[in-house]
Design an enzyme around this catalytic site. Structure first.
Site, short mmCIF file in Angstrom:
data_model
loop_
_atom_site.label_atom_id
_atom_site.label_comp_id
_atom_site.label_asym_id
_atom_site.label_seq_id
_atom_site.Cartn_x
_atom_site.Cartn_y
_atom_site.Cartn_z
N HIS A 98 33.22 41.94 43.22
CA HIS A 98 34.24 42.44 44.15
C HIS A 98 35.07 43.52 43.48
CE1 HIS A 98 36.21 39.21 41.89
NE2 HIS A 98 37.34 39.87 42.09
N HIS A 100 38.91 45.48 43.66
CA HIS A 100 40.29 45.47 44.15
C HIS A 100 40.74 46.89 44.49
CE1 HIS A 100 41.43 41.40 42.45
NE2 HIS A 100 40.40 41.67 41.67
#
Ligand code: 5GP
Length: 136
Positions: A98, A100
């Site tokens: 992932h 940010h």
């Protein structure tokens, strides 16, 4: 056992979603570092930058750019940190690839994740040589 992000991707666990396509999903971080802090995940489970296939990495990068443009348009952000942690030593807590997106404004008090240091040029050359050798 699926990761928490897989469970969000399938809808088993709720999240505030903002964009989705076949390969990626963007949703709001539950503990934001700043207003608009968004996570972009690769839906398929790959733990980190070392494991994710390059086509899925590219798809994730495209969604990151798409969301970055939307954050700039929607929230009048002044800056944007894009952070991607790999390994517990780097602060990774969810082992599902992932990225940010952390909006920034002048004078906010969101901290940088590192402190700059100084180094001898010879040390830079020595480290660079090891990395170059690993690239071959
Ligand atoms: P990491 O430290 O692995 O780079 O980042 C994991 C991020 O996922 C953290 O910023 C954390 O707040 C966020 N997070 C963890 N669990 C959940 C959840 O269940 N829902 C949402 N929306 N974010 C989560």
């Amino acid at each position: 056992m699926p990761t928490i992000f897989s469970r969000i991707a399938t809808g088993e666990i709720p999240a505030v979603k903002i964009y989705e396509d076949d390969a990626t999903l963007a949703f709001m971080d539950i503990n934001p570092a700043s207003r608009g802090h968004t996570l972009v995940i690769c839906k398929a489970e790959h733990p980190d930058i070392y494991a994710i296939p390059s086509d899925l990495l590219a798809a994730t990068a495209q969604t990151v750019q798409r969301v970055a443009l939307a954050l700039r348009a929607a929230l009048e952000i002044e800056g944007l940190n894009i952070v991607q942690n790999n390994g517990a030593a780097a602060g990774q807590t969810v082992f599902h690839y992932h990225v940010h997106l952390i909006p920034r404004w002048t004078g906010d008090h969101v901290l940088r994740p590192w402190a700059p240091s100084t180094v001898e040029t010879a040390e830079l050359h020595a480290v660079a040589e090891r990395i170059r050798a690993a690239l071959e």
